[in-house]
Scaffold this motif. Structure first.
Motif, PDB file in Angstrom:
ATOM      1  N   GLY A 187     -11.483  -3.007   8.094  1.00  0.00           N
ATOM      2  CA  GLY A 187     -12.512  -1.918   8.010  1.00  0.00           C
ATOM      3  C   GLY A 187     -11.603  -0.766   8.233  1.00  0.00           C
ATOM      4  O   GLY A 187     -11.767   0.397   7.573  1.00  0.00           O
ATOM      5  N   PHE A 188     -10.731  -0.691   9.248  1.00  0.00           N
ATOM      6  CA  PHE A 188      -9.882   0.376   9.617  1.00  0.00           C
ATOM      7  C   PHE A 188      -8.886   0.814   8.396  1.00  0.00           C
ATOM      8  O   PHE A 188      -8.779   1.905   7.983  1.00  0.00           O
ATOM      9  N   LYS A 189      -8.576  -0.318   8.041  1.00  0.00           N
ATOM     10  CA  LYS A 189      -7.382  -0.187   6.855  1.00  0.00           C
ATOM     11  C   LYS A 189      -7.747   0.353   5.628  1.00  0.00           C
ATOM     12  O   LYS A 189      -7.241   1.362   5.058  1.00  0.00           O
ATOM     13  N   ASN A 190      -9.393   0.406   5.412  1.00  0.00           N
ATOM     14  CA  ASN A 190      -9.971   0.986   4.116  1.00  0.00           C
ATOM     15  C   ASN A 190     -10.641   2.233   4.566  1.00  0.00           C
ATOM     16  O   ASN A 190     -11.138   3.090   3.821  1.00  0.00           O
ATOM     17  N   LEU A 191     -10.732   2.437   5.825  1.00  0.00           N
ATOM     18  CA  LEU A 191     -11.509   3.888   6.307  1.00  0.00           C
ATOM     19  C   LEU A 191     -10.928   5.243   5.766  1.00  0.00           C
ATOM     20  O   LEU A 191     -11.570   5.957   5.328  1.00  0.00           O
ATOM     21  N   HIS A 192      -9.578   5.145   5.684  1.00  0.00           N
ATOM     22  CA  HIS A 192      -9.262   6.657   5.174  1.00  0.00           C
ATOM     23  C   HIS A 192      -9.505   6.701   3.765  1.00  0.00           C
ATOM     24  O   HIS A 192      -9.911   7.772   3.237  1.00  0.00           O
ATOM     25  N   LEU A 193      -9.508   5.817   2.973  1.00  0.00           N
ATOM     26  CA  LEU A 193     -10.127   5.589   1.571  1.00  0.00           C
ATOM     27  C   LEU A 193     -11.406   6.007   1.343  1.00  0.00           C
ATOM     28  O   LEU A 193     -11.773   6.794   0.660  1.00  0.00           O
ATOM     29  N   ALA A 194     -12.309   5.446   2.236  1.00  0.00           N
ATOM     30  CA  ALA A 194     -13.826   5.260   2.202  1.00  0.00           C
ATOM     31  C   ALA A 194     -14.188   7.037   2.540  1.00  0.00           C
ATOM     32  O   ALA A 194     -14.874   7.665   1.784  1.00  0.00           O
ATOM     33  N   VAL A 195     -13.286   7.476   3.483  1.00  0.00           N
ATOM     34  CA  VAL A 195     -13.652   8.916   4.030  1.00  0.00           C
ATOM     35  C   VAL A 195     -13.341   9.879   2.817  1.00  0.00           C
ATOM     36  O   VAL A 195     -14.091  10.749   2.487  1.00  0.00           O
ATOM     37  N   SER A 196     -12.023   9.590   2.367  1.00  0.00           N
ATOM     38  CA  SER A 196     -11.497  10.542   1.295  1.00  0.00           C
ATOM     39  C   SER A 196     -12.253  10.639  -0.023  1.00  0.00           C
ATOM     40  O   SER A 196     -12.743  11.425  -0.743  1.00  0.00           O
ATOM     41  N   ALA A 197     -12.775   9.064  -0.373  1.00  0.00           N
ATOM     42  CA  ALA A 197     -13.622   9.026  -1.472  1.00  0.00           C
ATOM     43  C   ALA A 197     -14.998   9.610  -1.328  1.00  0.00           C
ATOM     44  O   ALA A 197     -15.287  10.343  -2.480  1.00  0.00           O
ATOM     45  N   LEU A 247      -5.576  -3.371  -5.501  1.00  0.00           N
ATOM     46  CA  LEU A 247      -5.495  -2.007  -5.908  1.00  0.00           C
ATOM     47  C   LEU A 247      -5.225  -1.177  -4.532  1.00  0.00           C
ATOM     48  O   LEU A 247      -5.063   0.072  -4.702  1.00  0.00           O
ATOM     49  N   TRP A 248      -5.231  -1.582  -3.348  1.00  0.00           N
ATOM     50  CA  TRP A 248      -5.362  -1.022  -2.164  1.00  0.00           C
ATOM     51  C   TRP A 248      -3.906  -0.135  -2.087  1.00  0.00           C
ATOM     52  O   TRP A 248      -4.041   1.118  -1.670  1.00  0.00           O
ATOM     53  N   HIS A 249      -3.021  -0.697  -2.353  1.00  0.00           N
ATOM     54  CA  HIS A 249      -1.743   0.057  -2.137  1.00  0.00           C
ATOM     55  C   HIS A 249      -1.529   1.138  -3.121  1.00  0.00           C
ATOM     56  O   HIS A 249      -1.179   2.554  -2.491  1.00  0.00           O
ATOM     57  N   GLY A 250      -2.028   1.091  -4.479  1.00  0.00           N
ATOM     58  CA  GLY A 250      -1.791   2.215  -5.282  1.00  0.00           C
ATOM     59  C   GLY A 250      -2.724   3.301  -4.960  1.00  0.00           C
ATOM     60  O   GLY A 250      -2.540   4.443  -5.247  1.00  0.00           O
ATOM     61  N   GLU A 293      -7.431  17.970   4.818  1.00  0.00           N
ATOM     62  CA  GLU A 293      -6.361  17.328   3.784  1.00  0.00           C
ATOM     63  C   GLU A 293      -5.038  16.697   4.092  1.00  0.00           C
ATOM     64  O   GLU A 293      -4.711  15.584   3.903  1.00  0.00           O
ATOM     65  N   LEU A 294      -4.479  17.537   5.252  1.00  0.00           N
ATOM     66  CA  LEU A 294      -3.467  17.076   5.719  1.00  0.00           C
ATOM     67  C   LEU A 294      -3.685  15.798   6.577  1.00  0.00           C
ATOM     68  O   LEU A 294      -2.961  14.922   6.862  1.00  0.00           O
ATOM     69  N   ILE A 295      -4.708  15.767   7.562  1.00  0.00           N
ATOM     70  CA  ILE A 295      -5.064  14.780   8.449  1.00  0.00           C
ATOM     71  C   ILE A 295      -5.467  13.512   7.079  1.00  0.00           C
ATOM     72  O   ILE A 295      -4.797  12.345   7.829  1.00  0.00           O
ATOM     73  N   LEU A 296      -5.979  13.648   6.111  1.00  0.00           N
ATOM     74  CA  LEU A 296      -6.225  12.316   5.678  1.00  0.00           C
ATOM     75  C   LEU A 296      -4.952  11.976   4.627  1.00  0.00           C
ATOM     76  O   LEU A 296      -4.527  10.935   4.769  1.00  0.00           O
ATOM     77  N   GLY A 297      -3.954  12.998   4.419  1.00  0.00           N
ATOM     78  CA  GLY A 297      -2.687  12.401   3.822  1.00  0.00           C
ATOM     79  C   GLY A 297      -1.912  11.839   5.009  1.00  0.00           C
ATOM     80  O   GLY A 297      -1.160  10.679   4.733  1.00  0.00           O
ATOM     81  N   ILE A 298      -1.885  12.395   6.062  1.00  0.00           N
ATOM     82  CA  ILE A 298      -0.960  11.501   7.136  1.00  0.00           C
ATOM     83  C   ILE A 298      -1.744  10.120   7.642  1.00  0.00           C
ATOM     84  O   ILE A 298      -0.906   9.403   7.793  1.00  0.00           O
ATOM     85  N   TRP A 299      -2.760   9.889   7.665  1.00  0.00           N
ATOM     86  CA  TRP A 299      -3.651   8.765   7.799  1.00  0.00           C
ATOM     87  C   TRP A 299      -3.510   7.976   6.995  1.00  0.00           C
ATOM     88  O   TRP A 299      -2.978   6.683   7.173  1.00  0.00           O
ATOM     89  N   SER A 326      -1.739   4.346   7.515  1.00  0.00           N
ATOM     90  CA  SER A 326      -2.231   3.109   6.745  1.00  0.00           C
ATOM     91  C   SER A 326      -1.421   2.351   6.172  1.00  0.00           C
ATOM     92  O   SER A 326      -1.255   0.963   6.169  1.00  0.00           O
ATOM     93  N   ILE A 327      -0.643   2.984   5.147  1.00  0.00           N
ATOM     94  CA  ILE A 327       0.416   2.129   4.193  1.00  0.00           C
ATOM     95  C   ILE A 327       1.606   1.719   4.865  1.00  0.00           C
ATOM     96  O   ILE A 327       2.086   0.622   4.532  1.00  0.00           O
ATOM     97  N   ARG A 328       2.161   2.432   5.934  1.00  0.00           N
ATOM     98  CA  ARG A 328       2.952   1.805   6.742  1.00  0.00           C
ATOM     99  C   ARG A 328       2.441   0.614   7.826  1.00  0.00           C
ATOM    100  O   ARG A 328       3.396  -0.380   7.946  1.00  0.00           O
ATOM    101  N   LYS A 329       1.405   0.642   8.149  1.00  0.00           N
ATOM    102  CA  LYS A 329       0.529  -0.506   9.065  1.00  0.00           C
ATOM    103  C   LYS A 329       0.286  -1.639   8.251  1.00  0.00           C
ATOM    104  O   LYS A 329       0.478  -2.804   8.728  1.00  0.00           O
ATOM    105  N   TYR A 330      -0.167  -1.441   7.167  1.00  0.00           N
ATOM    106  CA  TYR A 330      -1.052  -2.583   6.440  1.00  0.00           C
ATOM    107  C   TYR A 330      -0.316  -2.853   5.080  1.00  0.00           C
ATOM    108  O   TYR A 330      -0.743  -3.842   4.659  1.00  0.00           O
ATOM    109  N   SER A 331       0.843  -2.258   4.714  1.00  0.00           N
ATOM    110  CA  SER A 331       1.534  -2.636   3.389  1.00  0.00           C
ATOM    111  C   SER A 331       2.566  -3.737   3.458  1.00  0.00           C
ATOM    112  O   SER A 331       3.570  -3.041   4.229  1.00  0.00           O
ATOM    113  N   SER A 332       2.520  -4.643   3.179  1.00  0.00           N
ATOM    114  CA  SER A 332       3.853  -5.579   2.949  1.00  0.00           C
ATOM    115  C   SER A 332       5.024  -5.317   1.908  1.00  0.00           C
ATOM    116  O   SER A 332       5.970  -5.105   2.361  1.00  0.00           O
ATOM    117  N   ILE A 333       4.482  -4.258   1.121  1.00  0.00           N
ATOM    118  CA  ILE A 333       5.479  -3.528   0.292  1.00  0.00           C
ATOM    119  C   ILE A 333       6.354  -2.506   0.929  1.00  0.00           C
ATOM    120  O   ILE A 333       7.530  -2.615   0.976  1.00  0.00           O
TER     121      ILE A 333
END
Length: 134
Positions: A6-16, A74-77, A114-120, A124-131
């Protein structure tokens, strides 16, 4: 682990959600919201058309971010596009502040958000992305 997802997706949910609301306001009420925030009038059909195009862009990206929440492949993209849009907007606004001067409180608030969401998104990508770990 469900809480972590849920936390992994929260920045996308808030932004969307934010971008969806902004899109609707820009597209369906430009003659009310734009003059309220700026001294810019939206009397021309060309201006209204441009704001509807912005609405379409924002709705499209909001749908992609939502798809990134629903479909893990699609999460990474979705997160990369979130980072690029949010930091692009935020950095553009900072550039405007440096070149053009201080805008209204609403515009400064948008910049900060915008800066907060971008940094978030970066966090998130550093924490949750295996790529990002390869």
């Amino acid at each position: 682990m469900k809480n972590s997802k849920g936390f992994k997706n929260l920045h996308l949910a808030v932004s969307a959600l934010l971008i969806f609301v902004i899109a609707a306001i820009y597209g369906f009420m430009p003659e009310k919201i734009v003059p309220a925030l700026t001294d810019f009038k939206t009397d021309s059909n060309d201006i209204k058309n441009a704001f509807k195009a912005i609405m379409g862009l924002y709705l499209g990206i909001s749908i992609f971010w939502t798809a990134g929440i629903i479909r893990p492949n699609l999460w990474h993209g979705a997160t990369l596009s979130n980072i690029l849009l949010m930091l692009g907007l935020g950095i553009g606004r900072i550039l405007s502040i440096v070149i053009d001067g201080i805008p209204s409180e609403e515009m400064i608030g948008g910049t900060v958000l915008e800066l907060i969401l971008g940094i978030w998104g970066i966090i998130s990508i550093r924490k949750y992305s295996s790529i990002s770990n390869s």
